[in-house]
Write a protein that holds these residues in place. Structure first.
Motif, PDB file in Angstrom:
ATOM      1  N   THR A  33      35.841  42.876  41.145  1.00  0.00           N
ATOM      2  CA  THR A  33      36.104  41.406  41.441  1.00  0.00           C
ATOM      3  C   THR A  33      35.539  40.576  40.237  1.00  0.00           C
ATOM      4  O   THR A  33      36.181  39.629  39.698  1.00  0.00           O
ATOM      5  CB  THR A  33      35.496  40.779  42.637  1.00  0.00           C
ATOM      6  N   ALA A  34      34.322  40.861  39.841  1.00  0.00           N
ATOM      7  CA  ALA A  34      33.775  39.983  38.849  1.00  0.00           C
ATOM      8  C   ALA A  34      34.386  40.162  37.430  1.00  0.00           C
ATOM      9  O   ALA A  34      34.904  39.276  36.500  1.00  0.00           O
ATOM     10  CB  ALA A  34      32.092  40.621  38.546  1.00  0.00           C
ATOM     11  N   SER A  35      35.018  41.671  37.123  1.00  0.00           N
ATOM     12  CA  SER A  35      35.735  41.808  35.938  1.00  0.00           C
ATOM     13  C   SER A  35      37.170  41.025  35.940  1.00  0.00           C
ATOM     14  O   SER A  35      37.351  40.650  35.105  1.00  0.00           O
ATOM     15  CB  SER A  35      36.041  43.311  35.938  1.00  0.00           C
ATOM     16  N   GLN A  36      37.612  41.300  37.010  1.00  0.00           N
ATOM     17  CA  GLN A  36      38.958  40.406  37.159  1.00  0.00           C
ATOM     18  C   GLN A  36      38.859  38.909  37.084  1.00  0.00           C
ATOM     19  O   GLN A  36      39.893  38.276  36.502  1.00  0.00           O
ATOM     20  CB  GLN A  36      39.765  40.881  38.403  1.00  0.00           C
ATOM     21  N   LEU A  37      37.745  38.367  37.649  1.00  0.00           N
ATOM     22  CA  LEU A  37      37.499  36.975  37.280  1.00  0.00           C
ATOM     23  C   LEU A  37      37.319  36.791  35.927  1.00  0.00           C
ATOM     24  O   LEU A  37      37.909  35.720  35.353  1.00  0.00           O
ATOM     25  CB  LEU A  37      36.481  36.571  38.175  1.00  0.00           C
TER      26      LEU A  37
END
Length: 432
Positions: A33-37
Motif C-alpha cells: 500500500t505504501a509503495s503504491q502510494l
C-alpha cells in the motif's frame, strides 16, 4: 480443504484460517500500500511539474513518460530471473530504499533550484527501474506466502490496497504540486517508500527459493526458460498479447490525457489529480467484484466483458467541453468506471496467471508477461506525444482510446474467453 490452522495447501504451506491473521501477509499488504502510494503520486508529480512549472511541450512530456517506462522493456526479464533465485523480501526492501533515495534526492535538488528536466528524466528512470524489480517480487511473494486456494482473496486484498493508493496518490501529488511545490511532493513520495521499507522488513517467514548460482549464462538460460514456458502456454500467451495491446494504447492515452485536461479543459493541477484519483474508488470496487464474479459467471466471460466496457468508456472523454462544473463530474464518472472494470480485469488475469504457473516459474512468468505486456509503453507514450503535436489532443485521444479495444478483441478470440468458474492446474516445469 478444511479451513483450519492444521490444513496445508497443495504446495505444502500451512493455510491460515484468515489472511488477516497472518502477520507476514499484513506486512506485505501494508508495504504494498505504501509503495503504491509513493509510486502513484510520483507518476503524477513528475509530468505535472514538467507541464506546469517547466512549461514542457507534448513531445517533452512524452519523452519523460517514456524514460520512466523504459526500464520495463530493459529490465523485466532480468528481474524475473533474479526473483526466482532470491528472497522476494530482500528485493522489495532494497528497491524501496533505492526509490526513497531517488525521490529524496529530487526533493533536495528542487529545494536548491536544480530540479530541471534532466533531473526529472534521471529520477523517472531510476524510480522506474527499481519499480520493475519491486512489482515482479511482490507478485511472486504472494504465492510463496499463501496457498493457491487463497490467491484470489490475497490478490483482491493487495489490489484493493493499490486502489486506495490510486485514490490518494494522484490527488496528493497533484495537490502538493499545485499548492506547495514539486520538491515537497517528491519528498512525500520518498516518505511513502521509506514506510514500505519498514513494513516489508517485518516479514519473518523464510522463503523456499531455488539455490543461487551466479553467472551470466545461468541468468540467460533462466530467462530463456521463462520465455519458452509462457510462449508455449496458450492462456499465458494470450495474456501477453492482450496486455501489450492495452498498455501500448493506454500509454498513448495517458500522455494525451495529461495534456488534454489542463490545456483543453483548463483544469488546475488539483483538479487533474482529483479526476485521476477517481480510478481509486472504482478500483476498490473492482477488487471486491473480482472476489465474486469470476467464480459465478466464469473467468473468461468476466475478462472479455469487463475489458470491453472499461476500455470503451474512454471514448467519451474527447467529447467533453465546457466549464469545470460539467467536465469534472464527467471525468470522475469515466475514471471511476474505468478503474472498477480495469481492476476487475487485473485481479482476474493475475489469478489466472498465478494459478496456471508452477511455483518455480512465478517470477519469470510474471516478468515475461510484464516485459511483453508493458514493454511497448515507452513507444505508446512517444506516439501520444507525436499525435498530440500533429493532430491535436482531442483527435489523438479519440484514436488512442479506440486502439485500447484491441485488447478485449484478442481475448474474445482466444481460449482465455472460454475459461469457466474453475481454473486449470499448472503444468509441470519443463526440463532444461
Amino acid at each position: 480443504m478444511p479451513s483450519s490452522s492444521s490444513a496445508v495447501s497443495d504446495s505444502g504451506r500451512p493455510v491460515p484460517p484468515s489472511l488477516w491473521r497472518d502477520g507476514d501477509f499484513r506486512s506485505l499488504w501494508l508495504g504494498q500500500t505504501a509503495s503504491q502510494l509513493g509510486e502513484q503520486s510520483s507518476l503524477v508529480v513528475l509530468p505535472l511539474f514538467a507541464v506546469l512549472t517547466l512549461h514542457a511541450g507534448a513531445g517533452e512530456v512524452g519523452v519523460l513518460r517514456a524514460v520512466g517506462q523504459a526500464p520495463v522493456l530493459l529490465l523485466s526479464l532480468f528481474a524475473g530471473a533474479w526473483v526466482d533465485r532470491w528472497r522476494t523480501r530482500t528485493l522489495m526492501v532494497l528497491t524501496d530504499a533505492g526509490r526513497a533515495l531517488a525521490l529524496g534526492a529530487a526533493a533536495v535538488a528542487g529545494l536548491l533550484g536544480g530540479l530541471g528536466l534532466p533531473a526529472l528524466l534521471a529520477v523517472a528512470f531510476a524510480a522506474g527501474a527499481l519499480s520493475v524489480f519491486f512489482d515482479v517480487a511482490y507478485q511472486a511473494s504472494l504465492v510463496r506466502l499463501v496457498g493457491r486456494d487463497q490467491l484470489v482473496r490475497g490478490n483482491s486484498a493487495l489490489e484493493g490496497s493499490r486502489s486506495a493508493a490510486q485514490t490518494g496518490g494522484p490527488a496528493l501529488g497533484g495537490a502538493l504540486v499545485s499548492v506547495l511545490s514539486a520538491p515537497v511532493a517528491a519528498a512525500v513520495s520518498a516518505v511513502c517508500f521509506a514506510l514500505s521499507f519498514v513494513s516489508i522488513r517485518r516479514i519473518g517467514r523464510r522463503e523456499a527459493v531455488p539455490e543461487c548460482s551466479a553467472g551470466p549464462p545461468r541468468i540467460r538460460g533462466r530467462i530463456h526458460e521463462g520465455l519458452r514456458f509462457v510462449a508455449r502456454d496458450t492462456l499465458l500467451r494470450t495474456v501477453c498479447l492482450a496486455s501489450a495491446a492495452f498498455q501500448f494504447f493506454f500509454a498513448a492515452v495517458m500522455t494525451v490525457y495529461l495534456l488534454f485536461l489542463p490545456r483543453d479543459l483548463h483544469l488546475s493541477g488539483a483538479a487533474v489529480g482529483l479526476a485521476l484519483a477517481a480510478t481509486g474508488p472504482g478500483a476498490l470496487l473492482g477488487s471486491l467484484l473480482a472476489a465474486r464474479l469470476p467464480s459465478r459467471w466464469g473467468h473468461g466471460a468476466v475478462l472479455v466483458s469487463a475489458a470491453a466496457l472499461g476500455d470503451g468508456v474512454f471514448l467519451f472523454v474527447p467529447a467533453l467541453h465546457g466549464a469545470c462544473a460539467v467536465t469534472v463530474p464527467a471525468l470522475l464518472t469515466v475514471d471511476f468506471v474505468f478503474g472498477a472494470l480495469g481492476q476487475l480485469v487485473n485481479v482476474t488475469v493475475m489469478a489466472v496467471r498465478q494459478t496456471v504457473t508452477p511455483d518455480a516459474m512465478q517470477g519469470r512468468a510474471a516478468a515475461t508477461i510484464t516485459f511483453v505486456g508493458m514493454g511497448l509503453t515507452p513507444l505508446g507514450s512517444l506516439l501520444g506525444g507525436v499525435l498530440a503535436d500533429e493532430w491535436g489532443t482531442r483527435t489523438s485521444l479519440l484514436l488512442a482510446a479506440a486502439g485500447m479495444l484491441l485488447s478485449p478483441a484478442l481475448m474474445a478470440l482466444s481460449p482465455l474467453a472460454r475459461l469457466g468458474r474453475t481454473l486449470p492446474a499448472p503444468p509441470p516445469v519443463p526440463s532444461a
